[in-house]
Design a protein around this motif. Structure first.
Motif, PDB file in Angstrom:
ATOM      1  N   ILE A  69     -10.671   2.874   7.662  1.00  0.00           N
ATOM      2  CA  ILE A  69      -9.423   3.269   8.304  1.00  0.00           C
ATOM      3  C   ILE A  69      -8.370   2.260   7.867  1.00  0.00           C
ATOM      4  O   ILE A  69      -8.453   1.083   8.210  1.00  0.00           O
ATOM      5  N   ARG A  70      -7.396   2.715   7.120  1.00  0.00           N
ATOM      6  CA  ARG A  70      -6.444   1.784   6.536  1.00  0.00           C
ATOM      7  C   ARG A  70      -5.503   1.201   7.583  1.00  0.00           C
ATOM      8  O   ARG A  70      -5.241   1.801   8.620  1.00  0.00           O
ATOM      9  N   GLU A  71      -5.000   0.034   7.268  1.00  0.00           N
ATOM     10  CA  GLU A  71      -4.014  -0.669   8.079  1.00  0.00           C
ATOM     11  C   GLU A  71      -2.852  -1.019   7.151  1.00  0.00           C
ATOM     12  O   GLU A  71      -2.738  -2.141   6.670  1.00  0.00           O
ATOM     13  N   VAL A  74      -2.289 -10.228  10.516  1.00  0.00           N
ATOM     14  CA  VAL A  74      -1.618  -8.994  10.106  1.00  0.00           C
ATOM     15  C   VAL A  74      -1.510  -8.942   8.591  1.00  0.00           C
ATOM     16  O   VAL A  74      -1.799  -7.926   7.952  1.00  0.00           O
ATOM     17  N   LYS A  75      -1.094 -10.058   8.019  1.00  0.00           N
ATOM     18  CA  LYS A  75      -0.940 -10.142   6.566  1.00  0.00           C
ATOM     19  C   LYS A  75      -2.259  -9.867   5.854  1.00  0.00           C
ATOM     20  O   LYS A  75      -2.323  -9.096   4.883  1.00  0.00           O
ATOM     21  N   THR A  76      -3.334 -10.484   6.339  1.00  0.00           N
ATOM     22  CA  THR A  76      -4.648 -10.297   5.727  1.00  0.00           C
ATOM     23  C   THR A  76      -5.074  -8.844   5.793  1.00  0.00           C
ATOM     24  O   THR A  76      -5.566  -8.276   4.807  1.00  0.00           O
ATOM     25  N   ALA A  77      -4.902  -8.214   6.964  1.00  0.00           N
ATOM     26  CA  ALA A  77      -5.322  -6.829   7.122  1.00  0.00           C
ATOM     27  C   ALA A  77      -4.589  -5.914   6.149  1.00  0.00           C
ATOM     28  O   ALA A  77      -5.202  -5.041   5.515  1.00  0.00           O
ATOM     29  N   VAL A  78      -3.279  -6.107   5.992  1.00  0.00           N
ATOM     30  CA  VAL A  78      -2.495  -5.267   5.090  1.00  0.00           C
ATOM     31  C   VAL A  78      -2.902  -5.509   3.640  1.00  0.00           C
ATOM     32  O   VAL A  78      -3.013  -4.577   2.833  1.00  0.00           O
ATOM     33  N   GLN A  79      -3.139  -6.771   3.289  1.00  0.00           N
ATOM     34  CA  GLN A  79      -3.572  -7.087   1.922  1.00  0.00           C
ATOM     35  C   GLN A  79      -4.941  -6.486   1.621  1.00  0.00           C
ATOM     36  O   GLN A  79      -5.167  -5.925   0.543  1.00  0.00           O
ATOM     37  N   PHE A  80      -5.878  -6.619   2.552  1.00  0.00           N
ATOM     38  CA  PHE A  80      -7.205  -6.046   2.344  1.00  0.00           C
ATOM     39  C   PHE A  80      -7.122  -4.525   2.251  1.00  0.00           C
ATOM     40  O   PHE A  80      -7.842  -3.894   1.472  1.00  0.00           O
ATOM     41  N   SER A  81      -6.250  -3.930   3.063  1.00  0.00           N
ATOM     42  CA  SER A  81      -6.067  -2.490   3.017  1.00  0.00           C
ATOM     43  C   SER A  81      -5.576  -2.054   1.638  1.00  0.00           C
ATOM     44  O   SER A  81      -6.015  -1.027   1.109  1.00  0.00           O
ATOM     45  N   ALA A  82      -4.675  -2.834   1.058  1.00  0.00           N
ATOM     46  CA  ALA A  82      -4.178  -2.518  -0.278  1.00  0.00           C
ATOM     47  C   ALA A  82      -5.283  -2.644  -1.321  1.00  0.00           C
ATOM     48  O   ALA A  82      -5.407  -1.817  -2.226  1.00  0.00           O
ATOM     49  N   PRO A 100       0.815  -1.202   0.000  1.00  0.00           N
ATOM     50  CA  PRO A 100       0.000   0.000   0.000  1.00  0.00           C
ATOM     51  C   PRO A 100       0.852   1.255   0.000  1.00  0.00           C
ATOM     52  O   PRO A 100       1.958   1.279   0.533  1.00  0.00           O
ATOM     53  N   ALA A 101       0.300   2.315  -0.585  1.00  0.00           N
ATOM     54  CA  ALA A 101       0.975   3.606  -0.569  1.00  0.00           C
ATOM     55  C   ALA A 101       0.907   4.193   0.827  1.00  0.00           C
ATOM     56  O   ALA A 101       0.106   3.765   1.647  1.00  0.00           O
TER      57      ALA A 101
END
Length: 504
Positions: A236-238, A219-227, A31-32
């Protein structure tokens, strides 16, 4: 995702390629950096321990709105969030943070260590990085990574101290626990930031909640979904997280960075933010801040409940309708819309500026709708081991944990807590499901405009159409399921026409 040492996540997705230095990179792109406007860097204060207390507890255990940490309007905004959510819980008054836990547990001082690859490797450890740490609060000087702990995590404090030494006073940051217990608001060198950790195992908390461990996969899932949801203003991005593992048999030390709940236009003095369970509490309406939000005075005491109820429907329903519209027509991913998961940003005039949904890893994907909308590529890198696109016709939603719901049951379980439980349990003069009912009424108008009128006419005699637009006895959750069915059928019909060369 990048890796220093071994990857604590099992079944690394295909397409992850090694790059220089033993690190790895995965698809989709990281993610940016955060896009919300937040205040400039705030220098952390060195908290001092109280007499005979843990060196990691702040000397002022209670959260107050005259706290010495409040030096700027934004400090008041951040600490006001944890203060109010700890005091008011309309749907579950017996679970208010201020009364359920001892004052010494609702705030503390979070320690941190700045570590590099070589230092970690010397201790037979490995660090996995999820997302892009550049510009994040995990970024430390000289290319190091800042590893923080929940201030109540006694076991990992002892573990990290044994490995890397006792953190110096300047390596401790003031922190407050949010009502989810494992989410902590920390005053870092770059300002107030939110981090999600595993539930503390400190006996002061008296929790036995192994299901509240923050696993590397979560953690991985949250970051991927955020992207995958990049650019959607409702969440609210993670954007980044870490998992630190050692060959000692203990669970990895994990942390997830969650952006602060700030309005899209940026923070302005006078803004106030709180989860929905604060706004539905009658006692909050009687408080100083509640009177500001609802626009009441001492003369309104006899009718303050009606004023609060009217405000809740008027201000929350349009924002909920916009979130649901985005889920049904854009993301095809459904969030757990319960009172604790939605932070509401309110301006100085008592108007809702933004409604922000958190907890990326709790999102449920609608496989059939994603396939019908042609968004498989958008989600293909997110939770690849659980997507199962080979069968994209399911009418079920599935969370990353494997729980399955129908669309109707999902929204009844989570959105229903906003409209029903508060009115039944605390006597708020608000008709059951009034907020959800108004939101779905407004959603119906949005769906009517989104679907072509001529196409809708062809569905007028079907049950889904009746539940969506005609049946006054349909619950809000039946209507949402019906909206979703009509949208999916419309999208799939377009795919079928394209397949045989007809215009869609």
């Amino acid at each position: 995702m990048t890796r220093i040492g071994k990857d604590p996540c099992e079944n690394r997705p295909d397409g992850e390629q090694p790059i220089a230095g033993g690190r790895t990179s995965s698809n989709p792109p990281d993610p940016a950096p955060a896009t919300r406007s937040v205040p400039p860097a705030l220098q952390p204060l060195n908290a001092k321990p109280a007499n005979n207390s843990s060196p990691y507890l702040h000397k002022r255990a209670r959260v107050t709105l005259s706290d010495p940490l409040i030096e700027t309007p934004y400090d008041k905004y951040a600490i006001g969030l944890v203060f109010h959510e700890g005091q008011f819980n309309g749907s579950r008054p017996n679970e208010r943070l201020a009364s359920q836990l001892m004052p010494s547990t609702v705030r503390g001082v979070s320690p941190f260590w700045d570590l590099d690859e070589r230092t970690i490797a010397r201790k037979r450890g490995s660090l996995t990085v999820f997302g892009d740490l550049r510009g994040s609060p995990f970024e430390a000087p000289d290319g190091k990574v800042r590893i923080r702990l929940h201030y109540g995590d006694r076991a990992n404090l002892e573990r990290m101290t044994e490995l890397f030494g006792l953190p110096a006073p300047e390596q401790r940051e003031p922190a407050f626990m949010r009502s989810s217990y494992r989410t902590v608001l920390i005053k870092t060198g770059s300002g107030w930031q939110q981090f999600k950790f595993s539930i503390p195992d400190d006996p002061r908390f008296a929790f036995d909640a192994p299901h509240k461990q923050l696993l590397p996969q979560e953690v991985k899932t949250a970051v991927q979904f955020s992207a995958a949801l990049q650019g959607n203003s409702h969440y609210i991005r993670e954007p980044a997280g870490i998992a630190l593992s050692f060959d000692d048999g203990a669970a990895p030390i994990t942390a997830l960075w969650r952006e602060m709940p700030v309005a899209r236009r940026g923070f302005m003095p006078g803004d106030f933010v709180a989860p929905i369970h604060v706004l539905t509490d009658p006692e909050f309406a009687q408080s100083e801040r509640g009177r500001i939000v609802f626009g009441t005075s001492a003369q309104d005491l006899s009718s303050i409940g009606e004023i609060q109820a009217s405000w809740l429907v008027r201000e929350l329903a349009p924002k909920l309708a916009a979130i649901l519209m985005s889920e049904l027509t854009d993301t095809h991913a459904h969030a757990e819309l319960h009172e604790q998961n939605i932070d509401v940003v309110i301006d100085a005039n008592g108007r809702v500026v933004d409604m922000l949904v958190k907890d990326m890893s709790d999102i449920a994907l609608d496989y059939r709708a994603i396939a019908a909308a042609g968004h498989i590529e958008r989600w293909s890198g997110a939770q690849t081991n659980a997507m199962a696109y080979a069968s994209p016709i399911s009418d079920h939603l599935q969370l990353p944990t494997g729980r399955r719901y129908t669309v109707e049951r999902f929204h009844e379980a989570f959105l229903g807590s906003i409209g029903t439980r508060p009115s039944e349990s605390i006597g708020l003069p608000l008709a059951p499901s009034a907020i959800a009912e108004q939101a779905t009424h407004m959603l119906a108008e949005k769906i009517r405009r989104w679907l072509p009128g001529a196409w809708l006419q062809t569905r007028r005699h079907e049950q889904a159409y009746g539940r969506a637009f005609g049946a006054s006895t349909a619950t809000p959750y039946e209507r949402i399921a019906a909206f979703r069915q009509l949208i999916v059928e419309y999208l799939e019909e377009g795919i079928a026409k394209d397949a045989i060369g007809q215009p869609s």
